[in-house]
Design an enzyme around this catalytic site. Structure first.
Site, mmCIF file in Angstrom:
data_model
loop_
_atom_site.group_PDB
_atom_site.id
_atom_site.type_symbol
_atom_site.label_atom_id
_atom_site.label_comp_id
_atom_site.label_asym_id
_atom_site.label_seq_id
_atom_site.Cartn_x
_atom_site.Cartn_y
_atom_site.Cartn_z
ATOM 1 N N GLU A 18 2.646 -12.406 9.679
ATOM 2 C CA GLU A 18 3.942 -12.397 10.388
ATOM 3 C C GLU A 18 3.969 -13.460 11.487
ATOM 4 O OE1 GLU A 18 6.742 -10.083 10.315
ATOM 5 O OE2 GLU A 18 6.035 -9.446 8.350
ATOM 6 N N CYS B 265 -1.150 -5.839 -0.989
ATOM 7 C CA CYS B 265 -0.089 -5.766 0.023
ATOM 8 C C CYS B 265 0.733 -7.040 -0.101
ATOM 9 C CB CYS B 265 -0.717 -5.651 1.406
ATOM 10 S SG CYS B 265 0.415 -5.968 2.758
ATOM 11 N N CYS C 97 6.806 -3.130 -2.578
ATOM 12 C CA CYS C 97 5.940 -2.817 -1.436
ATOM 13 C C CYS C 97 4.653 -2.134 -1.920
ATOM 14 C CB CYS C 97 6.699 -1.884 -0.496
ATOM 15 S SG CYS C 97 5.761 -1.341 0.924
ATOM 16 N N HIS D 293 2.022 -9.041 1.817
ATOM 17 C CA HIS D 293 1.754 -10.179 2.707
ATOM 18 C C HIS D 293 0.502 -10.975 2.322
ATOM 19 C CE1 HIS D 293 4.732 -8.227 5.143
ATOM 20 N NE2 HIS D 293 4.595 -9.098 6.129
ATOM 21 N N GLY E 56 2.888 0.552 6.345
ATOM 22 C CA GLY E 56 1.478 0.764 5.992
ATOM 23 C C GLY E 56 0.665 1.599 6.957
ATOM 24 N N ASP F 53 11.371 -3.796 -0.286
ATOM 25 C CA ASP F 53 10.075 -3.846 0.395
ATOM 26 C C ASP F 53 10.311 -3.416 1.840
ATOM 27 O OD1 ASP F 53 7.371 -4.473 1.002
ATOM 28 O OD2 ASP F 53 7.968 -6.407 1.787
ATOM 29 N N SER F 54 9.231 -3.171 2.563
ATOM 30 C CA SER F 54 9.373 -2.816 3.974
ATOM 31 C C SER F 54 9.831 -4.012 4.802
ATOM 32 C CB SER F 54 8.034 -2.302 4.507
ATOM 33 O OG SER F 54 7.036 -3.283 4.303
HETATM 34 N N1 DGL Z 1 5.041 -4.258 2.488
HETATM 35 C C1 DGL Z 1 3.804 -3.644 2.931
HETATM 36 C C2 DGL Z 1 2.861 -3.525 1.750
HETATM 37 O O1 DGL Z 1 2.982 -4.234 0.767
HETATM 38 C C3 DGL Z 1 3.145 -4.432 4.045
HETATM 39 C C4 DGL Z 1 3.825 -4.323 5.356
HETATM 40 C C5 DGL Z 1 3.933 -2.889 5.857
HETATM 41 O O2 DGL Z 1 2.943 -2.313 6.320
HETATM 42 O O3 DGL Z 1 5.018 -2.361 5.743
HETATM 43 O O4 DGL Z 1 1.957 -2.740 1.783
#
Ligand code: DGL
Length: 273
Positions: A154, A188, A76, A190, A46, A13-14
């Protein structure tokens, strides 16, 4: 001799958000080893261009492949939407979160109206709409980018009743709710952390889909079908790699899951690969 079944499941993931997929994998596949890469030095994905997201995703996959893995999950939402239904590798099973979540939403909806929320890149890609309409033609799909949700999560603004998060969520979700959706994809990583606030605004009757969980269920089926499940009896290990501070990742995980990270965490310099 090495047996492929004993290899780990690679997840990336990011950042920390893909841990929602790891949590579900640990629950349904407790004997599997997990190798996770969180690109914490380069989050967010994103708000970046398609080219940059694809470049980062290819590097994330290349890093995971330096380990003994038998499957890759792109946990992600942004990466999954940008690649659509195209796998990021063809030499082992691969899934993003898009198709598992789209399938779950199509099974859940009764009135044929599905909402999708995600990052700007996810919504701009239109991938959820395409995937849903392939599975269930004539479904009405409404998408809404919610760029402020990631920084809210976050920073720990996730509790039901938090005035800032509630105000922002109302702004984003009111137009989605007005369309009468009965199912909402939290597209997403989060967003499941804001589930209580989202449910409060959308109403109890709207089914909320968590893509990380759906991807984990999908991975289980995929490994089962390909006879790749680990058949040992002892518990698997989680190993986490991050591209930024280990301490910050551990702190974030605690906030995400409400408990310490289950596994060792190491820092890695992804640009040196
Ligand atoms: N992991 C990203 C997503 O699920 C969220 C955070 C980002 O923008 O990297 O879209």
């Amino acid at each position: 001799m090495d047996i492929l079944n004993d290899y780990a499941i690679g997840v990336f993931d990011s950042g920390v958000g893909g841990i929602t997929a790891v949590k579900e994998l640990n629950r349904i596949l407790p004997n599997e080893d997990i190798i996770y890469f969180g690109d914490t030095a380069r989050i967010p994905y994103g708000s970046r261009s398609k080219e940059t997201i694809l470049k980062y995703a290819a590097e994330d996959v290349a890093f995971l492949k330096t380990h003994k893995i038998k499957m890759i999950i792109a946990a992600c939402g942004t990466v999954s939407s940008i690649i659509g239904t195209k796998p990021l590798t063809d030499d082992m099973p691969f899934t993003g979160v898009l198709l598992p979540a789209a399938q779950a939403a199509c099974s859940a909806t009764k009135n044929g109206k599905i909402g999708v929320i995600g990052t700007q890149a996810t919504i701009k890609s239109g991938s959820y709409g395409k995937a849903i309409k392939t599975i269930r033609p004539n479904t009405f799909v409404v998408g809404k980018a919610c760029p402020l949700f990631v920084p809210l999560v976050e920073n720990g603004y996730t509790e039901l009743g938090n005035p800032v998060a509630t105000l922002v969520a109302e702004q984003y979700l009111k137009p989605v709710k007005a369309e009468g959706v009965d199912t909402l994809i939290l597209g997403c990583t989060h967003y499941p952390l804001l589930k209580d606030i989202i449910r409060d605004i959308m109403g109890e009757d709207v089914v909320l889909i968590s893509p990380g969980e759906e991807a984990a269920k999908f991975a289980n089926l995929c490994l089962m079908e390909q006879n790749l499940l680990n058949d040992r009896e002892d518990k698997g290990r989680n190993i986490f790699y991050v591209s930024d501070s280990v301490d910050m990742f551990e702190e974030n995980v605690k906030q995400f899951l409400g408990h310490e990270v289950h596994g060792d965490v190491f820092k890695v310099d992804i640009s040196s690969l």
